[in-house]
Design an enzyme around this catalytic site. Structure first.
Site, PDB file in Angstrom:
ATOM      1  CB  SER A  48      -2.524   4.470   5.772  1.00 34.81           C
ATOM      2  OG  SER A  48      -2.478   3.700   6.204  1.00 34.81           O
ATOM      3  CB  CYS A  99       4.838  -0.283   7.829  1.00 37.58           C
ATOM      4  SG  CYS A  99       5.286   0.415   6.404  1.00 37.58           S
ATOM      5  CD  GLU A 111      -4.480   2.247   3.146  1.00 41.37           C
ATOM      6  OE1 GLU A 111      -5.143   1.356   3.770  1.00 41.37           O
ATOM      7  OE2 GLU A 111      -3.627   2.992   2.925  1.00 41.37           O
ATOM      8  CG  ASP A 150      -1.911  -0.764   0.924  1.00 39.53           C
ATOM      9  OD1 ASP A 150      -1.721  -2.139  -0.188  1.00 39.53           O
ATOM     10  OD2 ASP A 150      -3.521  -0.847   1.367  1.00 39.53           O
ATOM     11  CB  CYS A 207       1.080  -6.146   3.234  1.00 33.42           C
ATOM     12  SG  CYS A 207       3.355  -5.841   4.065  1.00 33.42           S
ATOM     13  CG  ASP A 208      -2.032  -2.420   4.612  1.00 30.41           C
ATOM     14  OD1 ASP A 208      -0.707  -2.853   4.747  1.00 30.41           O
ATOM     15  OD2 ASP A 208      -2.629  -1.670   4.507  1.00 30.41           O
ATOM     16  CE  LYS A 209      -6.597  -2.710   2.195  1.00 31.44           C
ATOM     17  NZ  LYS A 209      -5.003  -2.333   2.126  1.00 31.44           N
TER      18      LYS A 209
END
Length: 557
Positions: free
Chosen positions: A468, A191, A442, A78, A119-121
């Site tokens: 985010s 992160c 985001e 992202d 990570c995110d998704k």
């Protein structure tokens, strides 16, 4: 075994010839076949170490008597996709990941799965797949990045984005920005703050789908390799005992995860992903469930961007289980929920303890008596909107100001960096929702620009897009219904007064019902921004943010 469907009997002799081509021995064809879903790639820092995690999982599976077989899952960074058209392709991958994993798992008749996301998704997509497939399944993530150090202070990616805003405001030099650029992301891993990836990895642990430490052991620690080996062993134990994903992902465990979410101060994106995961088990998760949970759940952690601590600090303080122990001690968790270890939550957290009350505050000394997230409703968001309350400065918890209206992220950023936004303004960014974006981008660049230019304690931002986990401030997203379907956010005009009351859970447009009705009568849908490819198909199927932006199963739904 499920895999017998693909390997046993004369009918499957052709399939066995293909297993022979893969190098399977006759002995291996009699053992449980475990799919290892590897999210390894060379474009996402949080995934560049996953090949090593996968190799450790394979050793664990083999040690416990199974045959490990690796297949891939996609993943988007992202941070790299941020601020341009690429962000339209982030959230949409969640459902692609779930669908493609379903296809691979059923086509090849695996007996169990080990998901290796980070990570995110990628994490919620694989959780959706796990719930849908209902196989013995264990998660082990790639782990969080260590914090960077700039001028003697711990820093992370959120401070990098804000540095760009500070440069635009003239309060930081190009050399200062370069130092941030080179130092804030020092290792592989997701992160280092309580951003979306780490939020979802921690909630995976709270759900019971990951072993102790899944959410917090840093990516570069050898302890994570051990964790991966244990994950491989654990899935074999689940296969042998007949424990499947829906024995663990239940209504009660999802509500546990929501409670932990509030205590940790997780990303607002969890309010997209928990409903989507719940949907896979037939649980109709209303985002407004968050408010009664938040009212009784103290916020115990202020990790970046809300505070000065990072995932490595949470790990040293006792991790997710230490937070869960604090909550269980005051009766806020269902401790009978099962985990992938074969033990209940209560058994798992029995030996956990808080090793650093500065990182994990005690209930008596909580940052607030209420949880990290709040769902606001009102005539501007009849179906709800989401704010990370724990990252809002006190003076912005209640705010009223004139709307500054933008129909895209790019236009808003230009105005913010051009000095056209002043104290008291309420920035409205619309037509960025799941359908209107499409892809629900985001808004990290706008929120970081606001913070970096010194407006974080006086300017709010409202959007039908999302944020985010690195965003902070009075950032209210997921406004539903979205502008693209004629939601009230589409009717806001420049200068309208907007009232934000986070403690009161209200988001109101100070315009009469009659005036809103007149504006609605004149409103016309916009032409689609994308008319080809996957985004066109996605826009035709996606639902509203308050439903988790899940995809409709039919055109009539």
């Amino acid at each position: 075994m499920i895999s017998d469907n693909a390997r046993s009997g004369m009918q499957q002799a052709p399939a066995r010839s293909l297993f022979n081509a893969l190098g399977f021995t006759a002995e291996e064809m009699k053992k449980p076949m475990i799919g290892i879903v590897s999210s390894y790639n060379e474009i996402v820092p949080g995934h560049m170490n996953i090949d090593k995690i996968v190799n450790a999982v394979k050793l664990g599976v083999a040690e416990a008597g199974g045959v490990p077989v690796v297949f891939p899952a996609i993943a988007v960074c992202d941070g790299i996709a941020m601020g341009h058209v690429g962000m339209k392709y982030s959230l949409v991958t969640r459902d692609l990941i779930a669908d493609s994993t379903e296809c691979m798992a059923i086509a090849h008749q695996f007996d169990g799965l080990v998901m290796v996301p980070n990570c995110d998704k990628n994490v919620p997509g694989l959780l959706m797949a796990a719930a849908r497939l209902n196989l013995p399944t264990v998660f082990v993530s790639g782990g969080p990045m260590l914090a960077g150090h700039v001028k003697g202070k711990k820093r992370s990616l959120s401070s990098m984005f804000e540095a760009v805003g500070s440069y635009a405001a003239g309060t930081m030099t190009e050399e200062d920005v370069l130092e941030f650029e080179e130092k804030v992301c020092p290792t592989c891993g997701s992160c280092s703050g309580m951003y979306t990836a780490n939020s979802m990895n921690c909630l995976t642990e709270a759900l019971g789908m990951g072993l102790r430490g899944n959410g917090t052991i840093p990516a570069v620690y050898s302890e994570r390799i051990k964790l991966a080996k244990h994950a491989g062993m654990a899935v074999m134990d689940m296969v042998n005992k007949g424990i499947t994903a829906r024995d663990i992902i239940t209504k009660d465990s999802i509500m546990n995860a929501l409670t932990v979410d509030m205590a940790l101060g997780c990303s607002t994106n969890s309010m997209l992903h928990l409903p989507a995961i719940a949907h896979e088990i037939g649980f109709d998760f209303d985002i407004k469930f968050a408010n009664p949970i938040s009212e009784k759940t103290p916020n115990l952690c202020h990790l970046a961007p809300a505070g000065p601590t990072y995932m490595e600090d949470l790990n040293e303080a006792g991790g997710v289980y230490a937070v869960m122990k604090e909550l269980a001690d005051i009766g806020l968790l269902n401790t009978d929920c099962l985990t992938v270890s074969g033990k209940t939550i209560g058994e798992c957290i029995a030996t956990a303890y808080n090793r650093d009350p500065e990182v994990i505050r005690t209930v008596d000394n909580a940052y607030s008596k209420t949880g990290g997230l709040a769902v606001l409703s009102g005539n501007l968001a009849p179906d709800g909107s989401v704010v990370k309350r724990s990252a809002v400065v006190p003076e912005m918890l209640v705010h009223e100001g004139p709307a500054r209206v933008f129909d895209s992220e790019e236009d808003a950023i230009a105005a913010i960096k051009g000095g056209k936004i002043v104290e008291g303004d309420v920035v409205v960014i619309r037509y960025e929702g799941p359908k209107g974006g499409p892809g629900m981008r985001e808004m990290l660049n706008p929120t970081s620009a606001i913070a970096g230019m010194g407006l974080g304690s006086s300017v709010a931002l409202i959007t039908d897009g999302r944020f985010s986990g690195a965003s902070r401030g009075a950032s209210i997203g997921h406004v539903s219904p979205e502008a693209a379907v004629g939601g009230p956010i589409a009717l806001v005009e420049e200068g309208d007064i907007i009232s934000i009351d986070i403690p009161g859970l209200k988001l109101e447009l100070k315009v009469s019902d009659e005036e809103l009705a007149a504006r609605k009568a004149k409103w016309q849908p916009r032409e689609p921004k994308v008319t080809t490819g996957y985004l066109k198909r996605y826009a035709s199927l996606v639902t509203s943010g308050n439903r988790g932006a899940i995809l409709k199963s039919s055109a009539d739904e």
